[in-house]
Design a protein around this motif. Structure first.
Motif, PDB file in Angstrom:
ATOM      1  N   THR A 146       0.843  -1.195   0.000  1.00 53.76           N
ATOM      2  CA  THR A 146       0.000   0.000   0.000  1.00 53.76           C
ATOM      3  C   THR A 146       0.879   1.245   0.000  1.00 53.76           C
ATOM      4  OG1 THR A 146      -0.164   0.456   2.390  1.00 53.76           O
ATOM      5  CG2 THR A 146      -1.556  -1.299   1.512  1.00 53.76           C
ATOM      6  N   ASP A 147       0.270   2.364  -0.333  1.00 47.72           N
ATOM      7  CA  ASP A 147       0.962   3.647  -0.292  1.00 47.72           C
ATOM      8  C   ASP A 147       0.584   4.448   0.949  1.00 47.72           C
ATOM      9  OD1 ASP A 147       2.524   3.472  -2.652  1.00 47.72           O
ATOM     10  OD2 ASP A 147       0.742   3.868  -3.863  1.00 47.72           O
ATOM     11  N   GLU A 148       0.003   3.796   1.928  1.00 47.78           N
ATOM     12  CA  GLU A 148      -0.283   4.457   3.199  1.00 47.78           C
ATOM     13  C   GLU A 148       1.028   4.830   3.889  1.00 47.78           C
ATOM     14  OE1 GLU A 148      -3.372   5.195   4.395  1.00 47.78           O
ATOM     15  OE2 GLU A 148      -4.035   4.512   2.426  1.00 47.78           O
ATOM     16  N   PRO A 149       1.032   5.870   4.727  1.00 43.36           N
ATOM     17  CA  PRO A 149       2.257   6.207   5.457  1.00 43.36           C
ATOM     18  C   PRO A 149       2.710   5.029   6.313  1.00 43.36           C
ATOM     19  CG  PRO A 149       0.640   7.965   5.650  1.00 43.36           C
ATOM     20  CD  PRO A 149      -0.069   6.810   5.018  1.00 43.36           C
ATOM     21  N   GLY A 150       4.016   4.841   6.390  1.00 47.01           N
ATOM     22  CA  GLY A 150       4.550   3.757   7.197  1.00 47.01           C
ATOM     23  C   GLY A 150       4.259   3.974   8.677  1.00 47.01           C
ATOM     24  N   THR A 151       4.105   2.875   9.385  1.00 50.25           N
ATOM     25  CA  THR A 151       3.871   2.944  10.830  1.00 50.25           C
ATOM     26  C   THR A 151       5.139   2.672  11.624  1.00 50.25           C
ATOM     27  OG1 THR A 151       3.335   0.586  11.058  1.00 50.25           O
ATOM     28  CG2 THR A 151       1.538   2.091  10.443  1.00 50.25           C
ATOM     29  N   GLY A 152       6.146   2.089  10.956  1.00 47.22           N
ATOM     30  CA  GLY A 152       7.365   1.719  11.667  1.00 47.22           C
ATOM     31  C   GLY A 152       7.223   0.454  12.482  1.00 47.22           C
ATOM     32  N   ARG A 153       6.087  -0.224  12.340  1.00 46.34           N
ATOM     33  CA  ARG A 153       5.837  -1.452  13.098  1.00 46.34           C
ATOM     34  C   ARG A 153       5.351  -2.551  12.150  1.00 46.34           C
ATOM     35  NH1 ARG A 153       6.156  -1.138  18.457  1.00 46.34           N
ATOM     36  NH2 ARG A 153       6.486   0.948  19.320  1.00 46.34           N
ATOM     37  N   VAL A 154       5.942  -3.732  12.305  1.00 50.08           N
ATOM     38  CA  VAL A 154       5.687  -4.798  11.338  1.00 50.08           C
ATOM     39  C   VAL A 154       5.627  -6.152  12.037  1.00 50.08           C
ATOM     40  CG1 VAL A 154       6.860  -3.566   9.471  1.00 50.08           C
ATOM     41  CG2 VAL A 154       8.158  -5.155  10.908  1.00 50.08           C
ATOM     42  N   ARG A 155       5.218  -7.129  11.271  1.00 53.72           N
ATOM     43  CA  ARG A 155       5.403  -8.534  11.626  1.00 53.72           C
ATOM     44  C   ARG A 155       6.322  -9.114  10.568  1.00 53.72           C
ATOM     45  NH1 ARG A 155       4.112 -13.028  14.231  1.00 53.72           N
ATOM     46  NH2 ARG A 155       3.512 -14.932  13.120  1.00 53.72           N
ATOM     47  N   LEU A 156       7.462  -9.631  10.994  1.00 57.13           N
ATOM     48  CA  LEU A 156       8.498 -10.130  10.092  1.00 57.13           C
ATOM     49  C   LEU A 156       8.916 -11.507  10.581  1.00 57.13           C
ATOM     50  CD1 LEU A 156      10.503  -9.406   7.716  1.00 57.13           C
ATOM     51  CD2 LEU A 156      12.048  -8.559   9.500  1.00 57.13           C
ATOM     52  N   ALA A 157       8.653 -12.528   9.774  1.00 58.09           N
ATOM     53  CA  ALA A 157       8.895 -13.896  10.215  1.00 58.09           C
ATOM     54  C   ALA A 157       8.903 -14.814   9.000  1.00 58.09           C
ATOM     55  CB  ALA A 157       7.805 -14.333  11.198  1.00 58.09           C
ATOM     56  N   PRO A 158       9.391 -16.041   9.149  1.00 57.48           N
ATOM     57  CA  PRO A 158       9.327 -16.982   8.028  1.00 57.48           C
ATOM     58  C   PRO A 158       7.910 -17.195   7.522  1.00 57.48           C
ATOM     59  CG  PRO A 158      10.884 -17.773   9.665  1.00 57.48           C
ATOM     60  CD  PRO A 158      10.204 -16.580  10.264  1.00 57.48           C
ATOM     61  N   SER A 159       6.933 -17.089   8.401  1.00 57.57           N
ATOM     62  CA  SER A 159       5.526 -17.163   7.995  1.00 57.57           C
ATOM     63  C   SER A 159       4.724 -16.201   8.863  1.00 57.57           C
ATOM     64  CB  SER A 159       4.993 -18.585   8.155  1.00 57.57           C
ATOM     65  OG  SER A 159       3.625 -18.657   7.798  1.00 57.57           O
ATOM     66  N   THR A 160       4.016 -15.282   8.236  1.00 58.38           N
ATOM     67  CA  THR A 160       3.264 -14.266   8.978  1.00 58.38           C
ATOM     68  C   THR A 160       1.758 -14.406   8.834  1.00 58.38           C
ATOM     69  OG1 THR A 160       3.261 -12.740   7.099  1.00 58.38           O
ATOM     70  CG2 THR A 160       5.112 -12.571   8.659  1.00 58.38           C
ATOM     71  N   GLY A 161       1.303 -15.119   7.819  1.00 60.01           N
ATOM     72  CA  GLY A 161      -0.104 -15.062   7.452  1.00 60.01           C
ATOM     73  C   GLY A 161      -0.331 -13.872   6.538  1.00 60.01           C
ATOM     74  N   ARG A 162      -1.454 -13.870   5.849  1.00 58.55           N
ATOM     75  CA  ARG A 162      -1.751 -12.827   4.874  1.00 58.55           C
ATOM     76  C   ARG A 162      -1.942 -11.477   5.549  1.00 58.55           C
ATOM     77  NH1 ARG A 162      -0.668 -14.104  -0.458  1.00 58.55           N
ATOM     78  NH2 ARG A 162      -0.918 -16.361  -0.667  1.00 58.55           N
ATOM     79  N   GLY A 163      -1.669 -10.429   4.786  1.00 58.24           N
ATOM     80  CA  GLY A 163      -1.840  -9.083   5.298  1.00 58.24           C
ATOM     81  C   GLY A 163      -1.263  -8.090   4.321  1.00 58.24           C
ATOM     82  N   SER A 164      -1.324  -6.818   4.674  1.00 62.59           N
ATOM     83  CA  SER A 164      -0.783  -5.758   3.830  1.00 62.59           C
ATOM     84  C   SER A 164       0.330  -5.042   4.581  1.00 62.59           C
ATOM     85  CB  SER A 164      -1.879  -4.770   3.436  1.00 62.59           C
ATOM     86  OG  SER A 164      -2.426  -4.154   4.598  1.00 62.59           O
ATOM     87  N   VAL A 165       1.067  -4.209   3.850  1.00 63.25           N
ATOM     88  CA  VAL A 165       2.168  -3.465   4.459  1.00 63.25           C
ATOM     89  C   VAL A 165       2.465  -2.240   3.596  1.00 63.25           C
ATOM     90  CG1 VAL A 165       3.932  -4.859   3.258  1.00 63.25           C
ATOM     91  CG2 VAL A 165       4.530  -3.640   5.370  1.00 63.25           C
ATOM     92  N   PRO A 166       2.667  -1.065   4.202  1.00 58.39           N
ATOM     93  CA  PRO A 166       3.019   0.110   3.411  1.00 58.39           C
ATOM     94  C   PRO A 166       4.411  -0.031   2.781  1.00 58.39           C
ATOM     95  CG  PRO A 166       2.180   0.753   5.579  1.00 58.39           C
ATOM     96  CD  PRO A 166       2.444  -0.727   5.623  1.00 58.39           C
ATOM     97  N   ARG A 167       4.550   0.529   1.609  1.00 62.46           N
ATOM     98  CA  ARG A 167       5.855   0.503   0.957  1.00 62.46           C
ATOM     99  C   ARG A 167       6.920   1.206   1.811  1.00 62.46           C
ATOM    100  NH1 ARG A 167       2.147   0.589  -3.289  1.00 62.46           N
ATOM    101  NH2 ARG A 167       2.614  -0.890  -4.983  1.00 62.46           N
ATOM    102  N   ASP A 168       6.520   2.241   2.542  1.00 63.24           N
ATOM    103  CA  ASP A 168       7.461   2.909   3.453  1.00 63.24           C
ATOM    104  C   ASP A 168       8.106   1.907   4.393  1.00 63.24           C
ATOM    105  OD1 ASP A 168       6.915   5.421   2.422  1.00 63.24           O
ATOM    106  OD2 ASP A 168       5.617   6.039   4.081  1.00 63.24           O
TER     107      ASP A 168
END
Length: 220
Positions: free
Chosen positions: A158-180
């Motif tokens: 997405t082009d939404e502003p980044g939040t600086g918070r993520v889920r990063l793992a070998p498997s996370t499940g489906r979801g979206s993430v800002p390009r930031d």
């Protein structure tokens, strides 16, 4: 630190170039269109005009000489057909890996896609070709003993502003993430060698990006 970024004018690449330049690193962006050079300079990057669909491994290796890392963030784009999924998403990624090995650049980070699989199946032929091309590229990169590779597979971008918070793992499940946030994760991955050899999925989450990346390498 000097990093060469394939797909230097892409949305993620431009964000990454700004982040690298902002922390005092040297960023080199590979672009096909000379008209894009000023955008890279504005981001603090050095533009190099080089078409990975027609360049030789020697030409790419010459640009990589003296670099500390290579990032493949190129893509054929949503408007392209199945043929360019192969020439860009697969073959160009392999070309950059070949050139990195030839130039002695060990660190290689590739932006892939959640669901990438060389055997992917689906009802949409273009999207299926995309997932297969990304999967083939990932497999080719992961087979390189001379590369300290990391495969990053973001969810829906997405082009939404980044939040600086993520889920990063070998498997996370489906979801979206800002390009930031994708760009910020890439910048962190380049500084944490303990993340080499990992294939990681990325979506928005609750963990601060630096903490998420460092946690993968045991806090290294």
């Amino acid at each position: 630190m000097r990093t060469v970024i394939a797909g230097g004018h892409g949305k993620i690449a431009l964000r990454l170039e700004r982040l690298l330049a902002g922390r005092g690193d040297s960023a080199v962006g590979l672009i096909r269109n000379p008209a894009q050079a000023d955008d890279l300079r504005a981001a603090g990057a050095e533009p190099v005009v080089l078409d990975l669909e027609s360049a030789t491994v020697e030409q790419v290796a010459a640009v990589l000489e003296g670099a500390d890392a290579a990032v493949f963030a190129a893509g054929a784009g949503p408007g392209s057909g199945t043929a360019r999924k192969q020439t860009v998403d697969h073959q160009a990624a392999v070309l950059l890996a070949d050139a990195a090995e030839r130039a002695g650049v060990r660190r290689y980070v590739i932006v892939s896609s959640m669901g990438a699989d060389a055997q992917a199946a689906g009802s949409d032929p273009v999207f299926t070709a995309y997932l297969r091309a990304k999967g083939l590229a990932d497999d080719a990169v992961r087979s390189r003993a001379d590369l300290d590779w990391t495969v990053l597979r973001p969810g829906a971008l997405t082009d939404e502003p980044g939040t600086g918070r993520v889920r990063l793992a070998p498997s996370t499940g489906r979801g979206s993430v800002p390009r930031d946030d994708v760009a910020a994760v890439l910048a962190e991955l380049l500084t944490v060698p303990g993340t080499a050899g990992l294939t990681l999925e990325l979506v928005s989450g609750d963990t601060e990006i630096g903490e998420a990346v460092r946690g993968l390498s045991g806090g290294a």
